[in-house]
Design an enzyme around this catalytic site. Structure first.
Site, PDB file in Angstrom:
ATOM      1  CG  ASN A  82       3.730 -24.509 -46.884  1.00  0.00           C
ATOM      2  OD1 ASN A  82       2.709 -25.091 -46.428  1.00  0.00           O
ATOM      3  ND2 ASN A  82       4.773 -25.170 -46.872  1.00  0.00           N
ATOM      4  N   GLY A 105       1.747 -30.303 -41.013  1.00  0.00           N
ATOM      5  CA  GLY A 105       1.565 -30.434 -39.509  1.00  0.00           C
ATOM      6  C   GLY A 105       2.927 -31.119 -39.075  1.00  0.00           C
ATOM      7  N   GLY A 106       3.941 -31.128 -39.960  1.00  0.00           N
ATOM      8  CA  GLY A 106       5.202 -31.695 -39.507  1.00  0.00           C
ATOM      9  C   GLY A 106       5.223 -33.000 -39.287  1.00  0.00           C
ATOM     10  NE  ARG A 121      18.671 -41.576 -52.626  1.00  0.00           N
ATOM     11  CZ  ARG A 121      19.179 -40.278 -52.495  1.00  0.00           C
ATOM     12  NH1 ARG A 121      19.739 -39.983 -53.892  1.00  0.00           N
ATOM     13  NH2 ARG A 121      19.505 -39.670 -51.418  1.00  0.00           N
ATOM     14  CE  LYS A 148       1.771 -28.399 -46.510  1.00  0.00           C
ATOM     15  NZ  LYS A 148       3.072 -28.148 -47.030  1.00  0.00           N
ATOM     16  CG  ASN A 194       5.841 -28.926 -48.956  1.00  0.00           C
ATOM     17  OD1 ASN A 194       4.891 -28.978 -48.853  1.00  0.00           O
ATOM     18  ND2 ASN A 194       6.687 -28.449 -47.875  1.00  0.00           N
ATOM     19  CG  MET A 220       7.299 -34.940 -43.747  1.00  0.00           C
ATOM     20  SD  MET A 220       6.225 -34.575 -42.113  1.00  0.00           S
ATOM     21  CE  MET A 220       4.780 -34.347 -43.123  1.00  0.00           C
ATOM     22  NE  ARG A 230       0.778   1.715 -67.364  1.00  0.00           N
ATOM     23  CZ  ARG A 230      -0.240   0.741 -68.329  1.00  0.00           C
ATOM     24  NH1 ARG A 230      -1.475   1.601 -68.208  1.00  0.00           N
ATOM     25  NH2 ARG A 230      -0.093   0.113 -69.045  1.00  0.00           N
ATOM     26  CE1 TYR A 261       2.832  -3.410 -69.952  1.00  0.00           C
ATOM     27  CE2 TYR A 261       2.625  -1.905 -71.824  1.00  0.00           C
ATOM     28  CZ  TYR A 261       3.165  -2.248 -70.648  1.00  0.00           C
ATOM     29  OH  TYR A 261       3.689  -1.275 -70.149  1.00  0.00           O
ATOM     30  CB  ALA A 320       9.836 -31.252 -53.392  1.00  0.00           C
TER      31      ALA A 320
HETATM   32  P1  NBP Z   1      13.161 -35.150 -47.149  1.00  0.00           P
HETATM   33  O1  NBP Z   1      12.713 -33.827 -47.929  1.00  0.00           O
HETATM   34  O2  NBP Z   1      14.619 -34.782 -46.436  1.00  0.00           O
HETATM   35  O3  NBP Z   1      13.675 -36.249 -48.223  1.00  0.00           O
HETATM   36  C1  NBP Z   1      14.003 -37.287 -47.670  1.00  0.00           C
HETATM   37  C2  NBP Z   1      13.499 -38.509 -48.636  1.00  0.00           C
HETATM   38  O4  NBP Z   1      14.010 -38.306 -50.037  1.00  0.00           O
HETATM   39  C3  NBP Z   1      14.618 -39.938 -48.289  1.00  0.00           C
HETATM   40  O5  NBP Z   1      13.702 -40.795 -48.618  1.00  0.00           O
HETATM   41  C4  NBP Z   1      15.448 -39.759 -49.383  1.00  0.00           C
HETATM   42  O6  NBP Z   1      16.202 -41.017 -49.627  1.00  0.00           O
HETATM   43  C5  NBP Z   1      14.811 -39.275 -50.533  1.00  0.00           C
HETATM   44  N1  NBP Z   1      15.456 -38.666 -51.722  1.00  0.00           N
HETATM   45  C6  NBP Z   1      16.301 -37.675 -51.623  1.00  0.00           C
HETATM   46 BR1  NBP Z   1      16.847 -36.633 -50.184  1.00  0.00          BR
HETATM   47  N2  NBP Z   1      17.061 -37.526 -52.796  1.00  0.00           N
HETATM   48  C7  NBP Z   1      16.521 -38.349 -53.560  1.00  0.00           C
HETATM   49  C8  NBP Z   1      16.822 -38.613 -55.041  1.00  0.00           C
HETATM   50  N3  NBP Z   1      17.571 -37.870 -55.447  1.00  0.00           N
HETATM   51  N4  NBP Z   1      16.219 -39.775 -55.525  1.00  0.00           N
HETATM   52  C9  NBP Z   1      15.319 -40.478 -54.606  1.00  0.00           C
HETATM   53  N5  NBP Z   1      14.942 -40.213 -53.174  1.00  0.00           N
HETATM   54  C10 NBP Z   1      15.695 -39.217 -52.866  1.00  0.00           C
HETATM   55  O7  NBP Z   1      12.333 -36.027 -46.034  1.00  0.00           O
HETATM   56  P2  NBP Z   1      10.864 -35.257 -45.204  1.00  0.00           P
HETATM   57  O8  NBP Z   1      11.449 -34.134 -44.316  1.00  0.00           O
HETATM   58  O9  NBP Z   1      10.249 -36.518 -44.727  1.00  0.00           O
HETATM   59  O10 NBP Z   1       9.909 -34.695 -46.402  1.00  0.00           O
HETATM   60  C11 NBP Z   1       9.419 -35.388 -47.358  1.00  0.00           C
HETATM   61  C12 NBP Z   1       8.535 -34.486 -48.128  1.00  0.00           C
HETATM   62  O11 NBP Z   1       7.323 -33.778 -47.485  1.00  0.00           O
HETATM   63  C13 NBP Z   1       9.275 -33.427 -49.059  1.00  0.00           C
HETATM   64  O12 NBP Z   1       8.585 -32.796 -50.073  1.00  0.00           O
HETATM   65  C14 NBP Z   1       8.998 -32.263 -47.885  1.00  0.00           C
HETATM   66  O13 NBP Z   1       9.298 -30.824 -48.377  1.00  0.00           O
HETATM   67  C15 NBP Z   1       7.513 -32.535 -47.500  1.00  0.00           C
HETATM   68  N6  NBP Z   1       7.002 -32.022 -46.008  1.00  0.00           N
HETATM   69  C16 NBP Z   1       8.037 -31.808 -45.282  1.00  0.00           C
HETATM   70  C17 NBP Z   1       7.771 -31.487 -44.022  1.00  0.00           C
HETATM   71  C18 NBP Z   1       8.595 -31.495 -42.653  1.00  0.00           C
HETATM   72  O14 NBP Z   1       8.092 -31.047 -41.604  1.00  0.00           O
HETATM   73  N7  NBP Z   1       9.614 -32.121 -42.674  1.00  0.00           N
HETATM   74  C19 NBP Z   1       6.422 -31.195 -43.752  1.00  0.00           C
HETATM   75  C20 NBP Z   1       5.331 -31.176 -44.682  1.00  0.00           C
HETATM   76  C21 NBP Z   1       5.980 -31.737 -45.948  1.00  0.00           C
HETATM   77  P3  NBP Z   1      17.392 -41.503 -48.938  1.00  0.00           P
HETATM   78  O15 NBP Z   1      16.951 -41.966 -47.548  1.00  0.00           O
HETATM   79  O16 NBP Z   1      17.901 -42.714 -49.594  1.00  0.00           O
HETATM   80  O17 NBP Z   1      18.431 -40.227 -48.743  1.00  0.00           O
END
Ligand code: NBP
Length: 484
Positions: free
Chosen positions: A189, A132-133, A36, A185, A105, A16, A447, A482, A79
């Site tokens: 979902n 929208g992924g 990170r 959001k 999310n 994302m 009740r 209640y 998240a």
């Molecule tokens: P992910 O949800 O897989 O998260 C990956 C990112 O989080 C990387 O930068 C990773 O760092 C970092 N991370 C993790 Br995992 N654990 C961590 C920690 N303990 N401390 C700090 N950083 C950490 O990535 P994504 O699929 O791109 O989604 C990002 C957000 O967007 C999420 O909240 C997801 O729910 C939301 N979202 C995703 C989609 C989808 O289609 N994928 C759609 C809409 C919303 P690293 O590289 O060092 O491991």
């Protein structure tokens, strides 16, 4: 590029994050990035980001120093705890008026807490839904921001530029204070869960009357030309038409029937229970995934529990049209429930939600995007007060037209023993919502009988409570009232 010139910074270079950064750069913004695992910053700069207005930091300090003021930092990380951890890492490096944006999310309750916390440090906070992924993030997502209202003018241009457009209007606008964006959001979902379940039930019924996946694909292609025109119906037709290169069979026929879930549907249902709003279709969609997940139990039960022996003998063409109508009517109920939920949440959390604006945000870029959302947008046009979408003339006439088909489809499903929990609960909601009198009179009596919970009478003003001494031995003591 000299330090301090980036319009926005983004932390989290997974699918994302990377795509959002590229989208921002395409729209003329300069973006600083951090991750990170720092090696991913260099990988990104050397590959996808090469030649674009994107810079990278190897530490939070360096990253922050690359930003213009007020500094805008967007988190696109997993998240939960990672968001709290990054907020703590960022705070010492940011100053008054700077803005932290969480685009993941996150649960809206976490966003309410984080918004108050970050504001208490003199900064601004935004929790925004991004839908929208991967494809949406790259080419135009639906963006639903909420949080500190003073932050919105500082991100509006960026967000609205990168968002999807529907009829030329951006699918992004300010939703409301603190957790409002993430709530909307989450509801998106939840509705997505409902839409997917209803589509799966249509597929299941058409399979049960002997149609193959490629035949059903053609039906979905046709449906996508009318009232059901939507991204999910479109991808369903593409999925059903796809053959497995290994076996040559339709790929859906070789995919295991156990569904996963990440939790936003469940959160929607939990919130609905907390607020006392019947979002029955989303609830059934969550439970249908749970039932699918206990595959080995189902396999055992399939050998023990017998269903009807009936076979379909009707007119298939008519049945297909009935299923289309049932799907459409059920979908209307699901959206009616989703908007009722947001209305209740707005009351509870003091958000001034613009429901027409929310429908507009969902018209493009996101997974539930559809022609149908344009109708919902119109129904709420000019911030019209709508108690329930089912009562709006357009949807009233659509459900009236569909209900014969809807009832025939459910009767057929019952005869064939095909589970259609979404269609059924939608019709039960429709019939319940249009009932002037429900059997809750008996429920209140029960009740009162066992718990002295009291009841109101039809022939006395509301708010007066009565108790009957049902057995002659309970006396006139009543239990405290209640809710729920
Ligand atoms: P992910 O949800 O897989 O998260 C990956 C990112 O989080 C990387 O930068 C990773 O760092 C970092 N991370 C993790 Br995992 N654990 C961590 C920690 N303990 N401390 C700090 N950083 C950490 O990535 P994504 O699929 O791109 O989604 C990002 C957000 O967007 C999420 O909240 C997801 O729910 C939301 N979202 C995703 C989609 C989808 O289609 N994928 C759609 C809409 C919303 P690293 O590289 O060092 O491991």
């Amino acid at each position: 590029m000299s330090n301090g010139q980036a319009d926005i910074g983004l932390i989290g270079l997974a699918v994302m994050g990377q795509n959002l950064v590229l989208n921002m750069a395409d729209h003329g913004f300069t973006v600083a990035v951090f991750n990170r695992t720092v090696s991913k910053v260099d990988d990104f700069l050397a590959n996808e980001a090469k030649g674009k207005s994107i810079v990278g930091g190897h530490s939070i300090e360096e990253f922050v120093s690359q930003l213009k003021q007020p500094r805008r930092v967007m988190l696109m990380v997993k998240a939960g705890k990672p968001v709290d951890e990054f907020i703590e890492h960022l705070l010492p490096h940011l100053g008054a008026g700077d803005i932290i944006i969480d685009g993941g999310n996150s649960n809206f309750q976490d966003t309410i807490r984080r918004c108050a916390y970050v504001e208490s440090k003199g900064l601004q906070y935004i929790g925004t839904g991004v839908s929208g992924g991967e494809e949406g993030a790259r080419n135009g997502p639906s963006i639903m921001p909420g949080g500190s209202p003073a932050a919105w003018p500082h991100v509006k241009d960026i967000f609205q530029a990168i968002a999807a457009k529907a009829d030329g209007e951006p699918c992004c606008d300010w939703v409301g204070e603190n957790g409002a964006g993430h709530y909307v959001k989450m509801t998106h979902n939840g509705i997505e869960y409902g839409d997917m379940q209803l589509i799966c039930e249509a597929y299941s019924l058409l399979s049960a009357v002997g149609m193959t996946a490629p035949e059903i694909a053609e039906v979905f292609t046709e449906w996508n030309k009318g009232e059901l025109d939507s991204y999910l119906v479109q991808i369903t037709s593409e999925i059903l038409a796809k053959l497995d290169p290994e076996t040559g069979k339709p790929i859906v026929d070789v995919i295991q029937d156990t569904a996963g879930q990440k939790g936003t549907g469940k959160w929607t249902v939990i919130s609905a229970c907390d607020l006392g709003v019947p979002v029955t279709i989303i609830a059934e969609a969550v439970f249908a995934r749970c039932l699918s997940a206990i595959k080995s139990e189902r396999v055992d039960a399939s050998k023990l529990l017998k269903g009807p022996k009936a076979v379909f003998r009707g007119d298939r063409k008519k049945f297909i049209e009935d299923v289309r109508q049932a799907l459409y009517a059920s979908k209307i109920c699901s959206y009616a429930q989703g908007f009722q939920l947001m209305r209740a949440a707005a009351g509870e959390y003091k958000w001034n939600l613009n429901y027409g604006g929310i429908a507009q945000m969902w018209r493009g870029g996101c997974i539930i995007r559809s022609q149908f959302l344009g109708r919902i947008h119109d129904a709420f046009g000019g911030r019209k007060k709508v108690v329930n979408l089912l009562t709006v003339p357009f949807f009233r006439s659509a459900t009236r037209k569909a209900q014969g088909s809807w009832r025939r489809v459910i009767s057929q499903a019952v005869k064939l023993g095909v589970p259609v929990p979404g269609f059924m609960t939608a019709l039960a909601y429709y019939d319940g919502y249009r009932s002037e009198r429900l059997p809750a009179n008996l429920l209140q009596a029960q009740r009162d009988y066992f718990g002295a919970h009291t009841y109101e009478r039809t022939d006395k003003p509301a708010g007066q409570f009565f108790h009957t001494n049902w057995t002659g031995s309970g006396g006139s003591i009543t239990a405290g009232t209640y809710t729920v």
